[in-house]
Design a protein around this motif. Structure first.
Motif, PDB file in Angstrom:
ATOM      1  N   ASP A 186       0.831  -1.214   0.000  1.00 44.51           N
ATOM      2  CA  ASP A 186       0.000   0.000   0.000  1.00 44.51           C
ATOM      3  C   ASP A 186       0.860   1.256   0.000  1.00 44.51           C
ATOM      4  N   ILE A 187       1.941   1.214   0.789  1.00 40.37           N
ATOM      5  CA  ILE A 187       2.787   2.401   0.920  1.00 40.37           C
ATOM      6  C   ILE A 187       3.470   2.707  -0.404  1.00 40.37           C
ATOM      7  N   GLU A 189       2.316   1.855  -3.305  1.00 45.05           N
ATOM      8  CA  GLU A 189       1.271   2.318  -4.226  1.00 45.05           C
ATOM      9  C   GLU A 189       0.862   3.752  -3.919  1.00 45.05           C
ATOM     10  N   ALA A 190       0.801   4.076  -2.628  1.00 48.21           N
ATOM     11  CA  ALA A 190       0.473   5.456  -2.254  1.00 48.21           C
ATOM     12  C   ALA A 190       1.503   6.404  -2.858  1.00 48.21           C
ATOM     13  N   SER A 191       2.773   5.989  -2.847  1.00 45.65           N
ATOM     14  CA  SER A 191       3.810   6.873  -3.389  1.00 45.65           C
ATOM     15  C   SER A 191       3.705   6.965  -4.907  1.00 45.65           C
ATOM     16  N   ARG A 192       3.202   5.908  -5.537  1.00 41.06           N
ATOM     17  CA  ARG A 192       2.974   5.995  -6.998  1.00 41.06           C
ATOM     18  C   ARG A 192       1.878   7.003  -7.289  1.00 41.06           C
ATOM     19  N   ILE A 193       0.819   6.952  -6.484  1.00 42.16           N
ATOM     20  CA  ILE A 193      -0.276   7.902  -6.700  1.00 42.16           C
ATOM     21  C   ILE A 193       0.198   9.317  -6.405  1.00 42.16           C
ATOM     22  N   ASP A 194       1.063   9.449  -5.397  1.00 45.14           N
ATOM     23  CA  ASP A 194       1.602  10.769  -5.074  1.00 45.14           C
ATOM     24  C   ASP A 194       2.570  11.270  -6.142  1.00 45.14           C
ATOM     25  N   GLY A 195       2.902  10.409  -7.094  1.00 45.42           N
ATOM     26  CA  GLY A 195       3.700  10.855  -8.220  1.00 45.42           C
ATOM     27  C   GLY A 195       5.202  10.775  -8.015  1.00 45.42           C
ATOM     28  N   ALA A 196       5.647   9.959  -7.046  1.00 48.89           N
ATOM     29  CA  ALA A 196       7.084   9.871  -6.792  1.00 48.89           C
ATOM     30  C   ALA A 196       7.778   9.136  -7.934  1.00 48.89           C
ATOM     31  N   ARG A 204      13.355   8.278  -0.562  1.00 53.87           N
ATOM     32  CA  ARG A 204      12.530   8.794   0.537  1.00 53.87           C
ATOM     33  C   ARG A 204      11.669   7.732   1.210  1.00 53.87           C
ATOM     34  N   ILE A 205      11.415   6.621   0.515  1.00 50.88           N
ATOM     35  CA  ILE A 205      10.514   5.612   1.080  1.00 50.88           C
ATOM     36  C   ILE A 205      11.251   4.294   1.324  1.00 50.88           C
TER      37      ILE A 205
ATOM     38  N   PRO B  72      -0.604   6.327 -12.531  1.00 50.26           N
ATOM     39  CA  PRO B  72      -1.539   6.823 -11.510  1.00 50.26           C
ATOM     40  C   PRO B  72      -1.391   8.326 -11.257  1.00 50.26           C
ATOM     41  N   ALA B  73      -0.139   8.782 -11.195  1.00 47.82           N
ATOM     42  CA  ALA B  73       0.089  10.172 -10.815  1.00 47.82           C
ATOM     43  C   ALA B  73      -0.439  11.155 -11.851  1.00 47.82           C
ATOM     44  N   PHE B  81      -6.453   4.771   1.192  1.00 48.89           N
ATOM     45  CA  PHE B  81      -6.405   3.318   1.317  1.00 48.89           C
ATOM     46  C   PHE B  81      -7.081   2.863   2.609  1.00 48.89           C
ATOM     47  N   TYR B  87       3.105   7.153   5.297  1.00 48.53           N
ATOM     48  CA  TYR B  87       4.529   6.860   5.328  1.00 48.53           C
ATOM     49  C   TYR B  87       4.975   6.913   6.792  1.00 48.53           C
ATOM     50  N   HIS B  89       7.665   6.775   8.481  1.00 48.83           N
ATOM     51  CA  HIS B  89       8.865   7.462   8.950  1.00 48.83           C
ATOM     52  C   HIS B  89       8.764   8.967   8.738  1.00 48.83           C
ATOM     53  N   SER B  99       3.302  14.506  -2.022  1.00 50.68           N
ATOM     54  CA  SER B  99       3.007  14.602  -3.459  1.00 50.68           C
ATOM     55  C   SER B  99       3.545  15.919  -4.022  1.00 50.68           C
ATOM     56  N   ALA B 102       7.164  15.389  -4.534  1.00 51.96           N
ATOM     57  CA  ALA B 102       7.366  14.637  -5.774  1.00 51.96           C
ATOM     58  C   ALA B 102       7.204  15.537  -6.994  1.00 51.96           C
TER      59      ALA B 102
END
Ligand SMILES: Nc1ncnc2c1ncn2[C@@H]1O[C@H](COP(=O)(O)OP(=O)(O)O)[C@@H](O)[C@H]1O
Ligand SMILES: [Mg+2]
Lengths: 292, 359
Positions: A186-187, A189-196, A204-205, B72-73, B81, B87, B89, B99, B102
């Motif tokens: 999930d984490i 995927e969340a970063s993919r949605i956030d555009g990382a 960063r992750i 997705p972005a 979710f 995150y 940390h 975001s 990013a």
């Protein structure tokens, strides 16, 4: 018997095998070495209690400090190489696809070979007349003629480093793969949605969240390098001109070539204190780093 | 043009068909709930819209753009979710601002923007905390903040309330509703909880085994379920189903509920009916207790159990046609063991044919 004290006994019974193992194979030899280091015992027997004489002698032993310096230098350059390769390989193979699993297995295979066997193997691969590694480099046009790797200290160290990296890189990689795979999907995927971007995600992750296993792999590799012996014993014999003597090699020389068991025990104890402190320091630094 | 258009979407995992021929139009500003039992493919559908999963066939358009093969972005969506997926940390502020990081926004403005968003969610005093130190409700809010900060075209929620306790769930339900009202944003909300779907959604999409069973406004689905599955899934306590036989068709449908019962007549609503087996569907609140010899008595029954909830009473009965649950006022006179009879309002009764479709 109260329930509580009974529980305590049951707990003790369950841990007995482990305690017995640790006592016989760790605590007892440790005590024995501590005791030997205070004697003038020879490998052939005899000797007497001489207090801290071995230690005062060690502090004045230039060869020992030179060997320690060489060991630290070796550790200082092989650790970052391993760290970077471990991490790069782990990042490339962490996803669970058949091809990546296969790659991981292949890279991990040398880990199960003994270091002595792999050192011998590479010694032959580096051989000037029959070595395949030399032939490969010549065929690729990197060398114009086969070189004698173990004639100069620098090239000898390169050869040892290549062989050790080949042998151990899979171990740190597997530890880091475990750390990376433990990150919740999930984490990611969340970063993919956030555009990382992949780079930002890794920086960063993935790295922060896999930090425990990265530190663990590094600590294990530092300890391993500080205890380096087989690879130099078998590939360089400490040469040329004693330039690649490691600390453990010097301990071995004193104990098993010169039969000075008491003195070599004292050297071992000093080495143990240094490695333990270095490990504690690394763990402390990494804990402080993750809190900041 | 609809805001989100799904056309003939299918998704297979190996040989397993997770979604089949999903076509759905969601209007701008609509709150659309995807409702269905666990494993029916709701999350998969949401993940297709998010771009976390590749479609096997079909097309996804958001605001007129074909996003089927986009990252997705790039889809201008945000997702909350079920696990929140914060995150661990990073601080609350960094989580919300990630975001923007990013997207290359410098540190000071992005943290200021995160603080702004946090303020609207009453998180401003927690900006420097790590997720581990937050309560479930606070984590939920951070996850929403992370979605808000991106200013997306479409919000996607995957069972966001299922990890909260009952009281917090009710509160967050209201907060999400007012958030939807304030933002007037398009929201797609996955849940297996019909109460969440009923209370929040403008429209509910009922799904089962990878297919859409029915689409409609909450009360429309409640009043006119298209089939037995939808009828059973929506409403709590669930609709009662009594097996019977259609003995008369035409303008009036006659249903025989077996021995003991009187024939029951009603006006058919759905497809044309044939004589033969059919189920009568009665919601618990659409039946009343009456004397066994009264003229409106349809089915004799015996009271097995009475649950008094204060504002309402649930009466569990045994009938010749099977068990029946009735919902009445809090002071309904009823006690276990009583012989009584059930009376049904024909205008609120449902009949389902052997294929499960409403008649
Ligand atoms: N990555 C996957 N690989 C294989 N099967 C999957 C995968 N994701 C979901 N499924 C299957 O697809 C079906 C629908 O899953 P899901 O969309 O998560 O259901 P829901 O969210 O409605 O509970 C389930 O049977 C699930 O096992
Ligand atoms: Mg789901």
């Amino acid at each position: 018997m109260s329930r509580r004290s009974r529980n305590r006994w049951v707990g003790l019974v369950y841990t007995t095998p482990a305690l017995a193992f640790v006592s016989v194979f760790v605590l007892w030899p440790l005590c024995h070495v501590l005791w030997l280091s205070l004697t003038s015992r020879s490998l052939l027997g005899g000797g007497e209690f001489i207090g801290f004489d071995n230690y005062t002698r060690a502090f004045a032993d230039k060869s020992f400090w030179q060997a320690l310096e060489f060991t630290l230098t070796y550790t200082a350059y092989i650790t970052p190489i391993l760290l970077v390769l471990n991490l790069a390989l782990a990042l490339l193979t962490a996803a669970d696809t058949p091809l990546r699993r296969l790659t991981r297995t292949v890279i991990f295979l040398p880990v199960v070979i003994g270091l002595a066997s792999s050192s011998l193997l590479w010694y032959w691969l580096f051989d000037q007349q029959v070595g395949l590694f030399n032939k490969l480099l010549v065929d690729l046009g990197i060398l114009t003629e086969p070189m004698i790797w173990f004639r100069k200290a620098a090239s000898a160290q390169v050869a040892v480093t290549i062989s050790v990296v080949w042998k151990v890189v899979g171990f740190g990689m597997i530890l880091m793969v475990a750390g990376i795979q433990a990150i919740s999907n999930d984490i990611i995927e969340a970063s993919r949605i956030d555009g990382a971007s992949s780079f930002l995600r890794v920086r960063r992750i993935v790295i922060p969240l896999a930090m425990r296993s990265i530190v663990m792999a590094t600590v294990i590799s530092v300890i391993g390098s500080m205890l380096a012996f087989d690879q130099f014993y078998l590939m360089t014999k400490g040469g040329p001109r004693g330039q690649t003597f490691t600390s453990v090699y010097w301990v071995f020389q004193n104990g098993f070539a010169r039969f000075e068991l008491g003195y070599s025990s004292a050297l071992s104890v000093i080495l143990m204190v240094i490695i333990t402190s270095a490990t504690a320091l690394q763990l402390w630094l990494s804990r402080k780093g993750s809190k900041a | 043009m609809a805001h989100v258009e799904l056309t003939d979407l299918s998704k297979t995992f190996g040989a397993f068909q997770a979604l089949q021929d999903i076509s759905l139009h969601i209007e701008k500003g609509e709150f659309c709930a995807l409702l269905g039992p666990s494993g029916c493919g709701k999350s998969t559908l949401l993940r297709l819209i998010a771009g976390l999963e590749d479609v096997t066939s079909g097309e996804i358009r958001i605001n007129g753009r074909d996003v089927t093969d986009m990252e997705p972005a790039d889809r201008k969506i945000a997702m909350v979710f079920q696990s929140y997926a914060l995150y661990p940390h990073m601080t609350v502020a960094e989580n919300i601002a990630f975001s923007l990081e990013a997207a290359g926004m410098p540190k000071a403005p992005r943290l200021a923007r995160a603080a702004e968003v946090a303020k609207t969610l009453q998180l401003d005093h927690l900006l420097n905390r790590r997720p581990a130190l937050l309560s479930g409700g606070q984590r939920q809010r951070v996850a929403i903040g992370r979605a808000l900060v991106r200013d997306p075209e479409v919000f996607l929620f995957d069972e966001p309330l299922s990890n909260l306790d009952a009281m917090l769930r009710v509160q967050m339900r209201m907060e999400l509703s007012s958030l939807h009202h304030d933002l007037a944003a398009t929201m797609i909300y996955v849940t297996h909880d019909q109460v969440e779907a009923m209370t929040m959604a403008d429209r509910i999409v009922v799904m089962d085994q990878g297919r859409i069973r029915q689409i409609g406004a909450p009360m429309a689905l409640y009043a006119h379920p298209a089939d037995r599955f939808v009828a059973a899934f929506i409403g709590s306590p669930s609709m009662n189903f009594l097996p019977g036989t259609i003995t008369g068709t035409g303008a009036q449908l006659t249903l025989d509920l077996g021995r003991a019962a009187k024939p029951f007549t009603l006006t058919p609503r759905g497809q044309s009916a044939a004589k033969g087996p059919a189920d009568l569907g009665i919601r618990p609140e659409h039946a009343t207790l009456t004397a066994p010899d009264a003229t409106d008595a349809t089915l004799p029954a015996r009271i097995r159990l009475v649950e008094r909830l204060g504002n309402q009473t649930l009466v569990h009965l045994e009938t010749a046609a099977g068990p029946f649950t009735l919902q009445g006022p809090g002071d309904l006179p009823a006690k276990p063991g009583d012989q009584t009879a059930l009376s049904f309002d024909p205008s609120r009764a449902h009949v389902f044919g052997p294929d499960g479709k409403a008649i």
